[in-house]
Design a protein around this motif. Structure first.
Motif, PDB file in Angstrom:
ATOM      1  N   LEU A  50       1.030  -1.167   0.149  1.00 50.07           N
ATOM      2  CA  LEU A  50       0.084   0.258   0.040  1.00 50.07           C
ATOM      3  C   LEU A  50       0.899   1.045   0.200  1.00 50.07           C
ATOM      4  CD1 LEU A  50      -2.064  -0.584   2.514  1.00 50.07           C
ATOM      5  CD2 LEU A  50      -3.023  -1.356   0.171  1.00 50.07           C
ATOM      6  N   LEU A  53       2.270   1.615  -3.264  1.00 52.25           N
ATOM      7  CA  LEU A  53       0.692   2.185  -4.270  1.00 52.25           C
ATOM      8  C   LEU A  53       0.890   3.386  -4.468  1.00 52.25           C
ATOM      9  CD1 LEU A  53      -2.200   0.427  -4.469  1.00 52.25           C
ATOM     10  CD2 LEU A  53      -0.814   0.927  -6.309  1.00 52.25           C
ATOM     11  N   ALA A  54       1.066   4.182  -2.873  1.00 49.70           N
ATOM     12  CA  ALA A  54       0.825   5.351  -2.854  1.00 49.70           C
ATOM     13  C   ALA A  54       2.322   6.564  -2.832  1.00 49.70           C
ATOM     14  CB  ALA A  54       0.625   5.612  -1.116  1.00 49.70           C
ATOM     15  N   GLU A  56       3.657   5.778  -5.304  1.00 49.70           N
ATOM     16  CA  GLU A  56       3.568   5.816  -6.794  1.00 49.70           C
ATOM     17  C   GLU A  56       2.650   7.541  -7.634  1.00 49.70           C
ATOM     18  OE1 GLU A  56       2.591   2.563 -10.221  1.00 49.70           O
ATOM     19  OE2 GLU A  56       2.862   1.508  -7.866  1.00 49.70           O
ATOM     20  N   VAL A  57       2.111   7.444  -6.320  1.00 52.36           N
ATOM     21  CA  VAL A  57       1.008   8.355  -7.068  1.00 52.36           C
ATOM     22  C   VAL A  57       2.015   9.354  -6.006  1.00 52.36           C
ATOM     23  CG1 VAL A  57      -1.420   9.764  -6.229  1.00 52.36           C
ATOM     24  CG2 VAL A  57      -0.709   7.522  -6.111  1.00 52.36           C
ATOM     25  N   THR A  58       2.467   9.869  -5.247  1.00 55.12           N
ATOM     26  CA  THR A  58       2.952  11.327  -5.104  1.00 55.12           C
ATOM     27  C   THR A  58       3.742  10.727  -3.632  1.00 55.12           C
ATOM     28  OG1 THR A  58       2.972  13.293  -3.784  1.00 55.12           O
ATOM     29  CG2 THR A  58       1.260  11.654  -3.084  1.00 55.12           C
ATOM     30  N   PRO A  61       2.310  11.756  -0.368  1.00 55.55           N
ATOM     31  CA  PRO A  61       1.020  11.514   0.136  1.00 55.55           C
ATOM     32  C   PRO A  61       0.429  12.423   1.302  1.00 55.55           C
ATOM     33  CG  PRO A  61       2.561   9.601   0.256  1.00 55.55           C
ATOM     34  CD  PRO A  61       3.470  10.539   0.499  1.00 55.55           C
ATOM     35  N   MET A  66      -3.418   9.322   3.572  1.00 60.85           N
ATOM     36  CA  MET A  66      -2.387   8.324   3.767  1.00 60.85           C
ATOM     37  C   MET A  66      -3.443   6.748   5.027  1.00 60.85           C
ATOM     38  SD  MET A  66       0.409   7.414   3.084  1.00 60.85           S
ATOM     39  CE  MET A  66       1.209   5.665   2.977  1.00 60.85           C
TER      40      MET A  66
ATOM     41  N   VAL B  16      -1.973   3.504 -11.122  1.00 60.63           N
ATOM     42  CA  VAL B  16      -2.146   4.326 -10.395  1.00 60.63           C
ATOM     43  C   VAL B  16      -2.212   5.690 -11.832  1.00 60.63           C
ATOM     44  CG1 VAL B  16       0.099   6.078  -9.564  1.00 60.63           C
ATOM     45  CG2 VAL B  16      -0.850   2.987  -8.396  1.00 60.63           C
ATOM     46  N   LYS B  20      -3.850   8.977 -12.046  1.00 60.68           N
ATOM     47  CA  LYS B  20      -3.411  10.273 -12.409  1.00 60.68           C
ATOM     48  C   LYS B  20      -4.754  10.642 -13.437  1.00 60.68           C
ATOM     49  CE  LYS B  20       1.442   9.629 -10.412  1.00 60.68           C
ATOM     50  NZ  LYS B  20       2.087   9.861 -11.445  1.00 60.68           N
ATOM     51  N   ILE B  76      -9.262   1.920  -1.034  1.00 63.27           N
ATOM     52  CA  ILE B  76      -7.657   1.983  -1.903  1.00 63.27           C
ATOM     53  C   ILE B  76      -7.929   2.939  -2.791  1.00 63.27           C
ATOM     54  CG2 ILE B  76      -5.881   0.796  -3.103  1.00 63.27           C
ATOM     55  CD1 ILE B  76      -6.594  -1.842  -1.551  1.00 63.27           C
ATOM     56  N   SER B  79      -9.139   6.426  -1.675  1.00 61.29           N
ATOM     57  CA  SER B  79      -7.182   7.410  -0.937  1.00 61.29           C
ATOM     58  C   SER B  79      -5.972   8.053  -1.909  1.00 61.29           C
ATOM     59  CB  SER B  79      -6.873   6.571   0.259  1.00 61.29           C
ATOM     60  OG  SER B  79      -6.496   5.480  -0.361  1.00 61.29           O
ATOM     61  N   LEU B  80      -6.136   6.853  -2.991  1.00 62.35           N
ATOM     62  CA  LEU B  80      -4.863   7.101  -3.637  1.00 62.35           C
ATOM     63  C   LEU B  80      -5.547   8.254  -4.853  1.00 62.35           C
ATOM     64  CD1 LEU B  80      -4.022   3.772  -5.270  1.00 62.35           C
ATOM     65  CD2 LEU B  80      -2.907   5.367  -3.779  1.00 62.35           C
ATOM     66  N   MET B  83      -5.283  11.605  -2.760  1.00 59.67           N
ATOM     67  CA  MET B  83      -4.019  11.843  -3.228  1.00 59.67           C
ATOM     68  C   MET B  83      -3.439  12.408  -3.999  1.00 59.67           C
ATOM     69  SD  MET B  83      -1.342   8.769  -1.755  1.00 59.67           S
ATOM     70  CE  MET B  83      -2.712   7.854   0.310  1.00 59.67           C
ATOM     71  N   ALA B  84      -3.832  12.038  -5.045  1.00 61.46           N
ATOM     72  CA  ALA B  84      -3.418  12.648  -6.784  1.00 61.46           C
ATOM     73  C   ALA B  84      -3.957  13.716  -6.614  1.00 61.46           C
ATOM     74  CB  ALA B  84      -4.187  11.361  -7.680  1.00 61.46           C
ATOM     75  N   SER B  87      -1.865  16.084  -4.727  1.00 58.96           N
ATOM     76  CA  SER B  87      -0.266  16.513  -5.300  1.00 58.96           C
ATOM     77  C   SER B  87      -0.362  17.734  -6.305  1.00 58.96           C
ATOM     78  CB  SER B  87       0.159  14.559  -5.932  1.00 58.96           C
ATOM     79  OG  SER B  87      -0.789  14.355  -6.429  1.00 58.96           O
TER      80      SER B  87
END
Lengths: 406, 406
Positions: A50, A53-54, A56-58, A61, A66, B16, B20, B76, B79-80, B83-84, B87
């Motif tokens: 996990l 994965l986060a 990868e996004v930024t 986070p 998170m 991911v 984005k 999941i 949250s991702l 975050m994207a 960011s």
């Protein structure tokens, strides 16, 4: 009801097969007449997956999101473990932190438990159900999901045991508490019984198995803690009150070493208690865990302050000290990242003097420079250059009889 | 506030990188002045992975624990995605079904939304935040986690749009609604505009893109639904009221075929309306979705009942009919698993007769046996042997002009 709270960590539930084995262990306890509450962590590598994965996004986070992400880890485990128990013919029910209203402070990723509503747990136990609870997580007053940071699941287990007046068993991938981490000192001995105080010192030193917060909480509510292996039936270690029945009092119970800290040294700070208070207050506000502190006032009325903090908090320390430098431009500072912190712990130190002297002599005989020392009633910690770690462990382990008798 | 609810399905957030890209699409909408609420599904294969974990544990996972497991999937994604967005410099906040108190009925894995508390959503929108909500999930009155079953995320999106008085955009991996699933009929045309009624019929036939429940809900609250591709800017399909502005009324708007059903035939049931009611009542109690029903009374006063149900419900049907057989021992029954259900849908049928005749003639000309027929005001469905599926699609597609003009 005779309630026991069992906690199984990430390595204990790393695969479906291991989850099934844990289910059998729980069923065994249940069939002995206990009402069992189980706290579990995320499966093995789930948290790492996990986190990546986060990442990868930024790169940075958002902490609230998170926690939203990370709390799924334990939720997966509780559902699978409950399914396993149910498929074996037992009645079981899982709960998330939100469902049990595990109320925490608001600081994401480092929240602290304030209270737990145990009514659903008690109802389920009275209904003869095995209760499976997600460790490591809770909700703040606004029902945002929070995580408890390192040692979080142990803390969840002890907190729940405290609220339920139950005893607490921590199952992990080692067979108990050792005089020293066996990965670092092969000949380390398993300890049958250790006091809360000693264990707190050991835990605060990063002695792997148990986290300080959990032991502290167990001590506060006098919850008997038992640490043993998930994968064997070997007798583990009992953590409890310092009994009067200890036949022979060992001077040193255990030893720990850590490479996880850095040493920050600040020179030429204008000397005042106010400045000391402000500096460490700022670190505390950011939840930076300052461990050792050494402080000296020079003849010129300037302060020299040196302290150790976890490596992960380096950016926070740099930011805080950077701000100080804006205020006092002649401040100088340096960070030493290659340090090892070695500690010995034992209730016996209270009555046996000379432990520090014995340590210092061993260092001196071997030309190992001591960069910093702190002592407490039952602990001595000192910092050496990281490449001396192994040598110091062996020297001190033998000097204080922390190794097993061959 | 000009609120729009956007829904992105599993394939739209499968990685991911795709998350984005979805974030960019949301930001575009937001920068056009909309307050955006986003509903997401679990990432691509996540649900399958969770299902296979459960299968490893047991062949028949307990439904409550299954929902506990599956709801982590969307958590999941939210949250991702948040975050994207954060960011990229936008303010965003994610919510689970529990946090928004998306109240559902109690039936796990097939729950239905009863109400949504939108106060946290509105607060966040007023705070200029993009709101990201976990689709497919809710909680029942006892705060057990529930999932909405097939089409769940679409339903979450429409329900939230209805509560917020917003329009709803469904983004998916195809460019809109086609006269026929293009995987089955290559020359199928994209439809620019379709009525709720037609879309409901198409959706109930398993026409992939939209699920019946979501369209039904959109129709009930008159929520304009727009279906388009996540991955392109091509104009999609608008689903709304039957307008008066349609220049030329097509007789047939679309066609669908499905291999997902089985045909159950029960013979020698004692004839009474009570028995019919009991049989279909029992199927309804188990939430088995009976589609086509054919019913006949023989001269001997016995009933012949034939109906189609989803393949997945075969065990339930067998159990129910097994119980009937205990009561009436001369009951005979058979299940045909290799059927294709073909349907044509169009508001134009209301005014144009002869659609059924045209269909029957086409089947007859090609020696294709029709095993069952049902008709509604705007739909004709018929069952043929599954190996005729492709042939029938081509025949009927050409007969009713459902193919694109080359």
């Amino acid at each position: 009801m005779n309630i026991v709270v069992q906690k199984y960590g990430g390595t204990s539930v790393a695969s479906v097969d291991k989850i099934k084995a844990v289910a059998d262990k729980i069923i065994k306890k249940s069939s002995e007449g206990y009402s069992v509450v189980v706290i579990v962590s995320a499966m093995g590598k789930t948290t790492d997956e996990l986190l990546s994965l986060a990442k990868e996004v930024t790169d940075s986070p958002e902490p609230r999101e998170m926690d939203m992400l990370l709390t799924t880890g334990e939720q997966i485990t509780i559902s699978l473990l409950s399914m396993a128990l149910i498929s074996k013919g037992y009645s079981a029910i899982s709960f998330t932190g939100h469902q049990l209203n595990i109320k925490t402070t608001s600081l994401h990723q480092k929240a602290r438990i304030k209270d737990i509503n145990t009514s659903r747990v008690i109802d389920a136990l009275e209904d003869n159900k095995i209760v499976v609870v997600a460790g490591f997580q809770g909700v703040n007053d606004n029902y945002e999901y929070t995580t408890l940071g390192r040692g979080g699941s142990d803390t969840s287990a002890v907190a729940l045991a405290a609220k339920l007046g139950a005893k607490c068993e921590i199952y992990t991938d080692v067979e108990g508490i050792y005089t020293m981490d066996p990965r670092k000192l092969k000949m380390a001995r398993k300890i049958d019984k250790i006091s809360y105080e000693e264990m707190m010192e050991m835990a605060s030193l990063g002695a792997g198995v148990m986290h300080y917060r959990a032991v502290e909480l167990a001590n506060k509510y006098k919850i008997p803690l038992y640490v043993a292996s998930t994968f064997s039936d070997e007798r583990g270690t009992m953590i409890e009150f310092e009994g009067e029945d200890s036949l022979e009092e060992t001077i040193i119970t255990g030893m720990a070493s850590s490479l996880d800290d850095i040493q920050v040294t600040v020179l030429n700070l204008p000397s005042s208690t106010g400045n000391l208070y402000r500096l460490f207050g700022q670190l505390a506000d950011k939840e930076v865990n300052v461990d050792m502190i050494s402080h000296m006032i020079t003849e010129a009325g300037k302060m020299y302050v040196s302290f150790t903090i976890p490596k992960e908090d380096i950016a926070i320390a740099e930011e805080i000290i950077g701000n100080w430098k804006k205020e006092y431009s002649d401040i100088k500072w340096e960070i030493n990242k290659s340090i090892a912190k070695i500690s010995v712990v034992g209730l016996g130190m209270r009555t046996h003097s000379g432990v520090a002297a014995k340590v210092f002599k061993a260092m001196d005989d071997n030309n190992i420079e001591i960069k910093m020392v702190t002592t407490s009633e039952i602990k001595i910690s000192w910092v050496v250059d990281s490449h001396f770690e192994e040598k110091v462990i062996t020297l001190v382990g033998k000097a204080f009889g922390l190794v097993s008798i061959e």
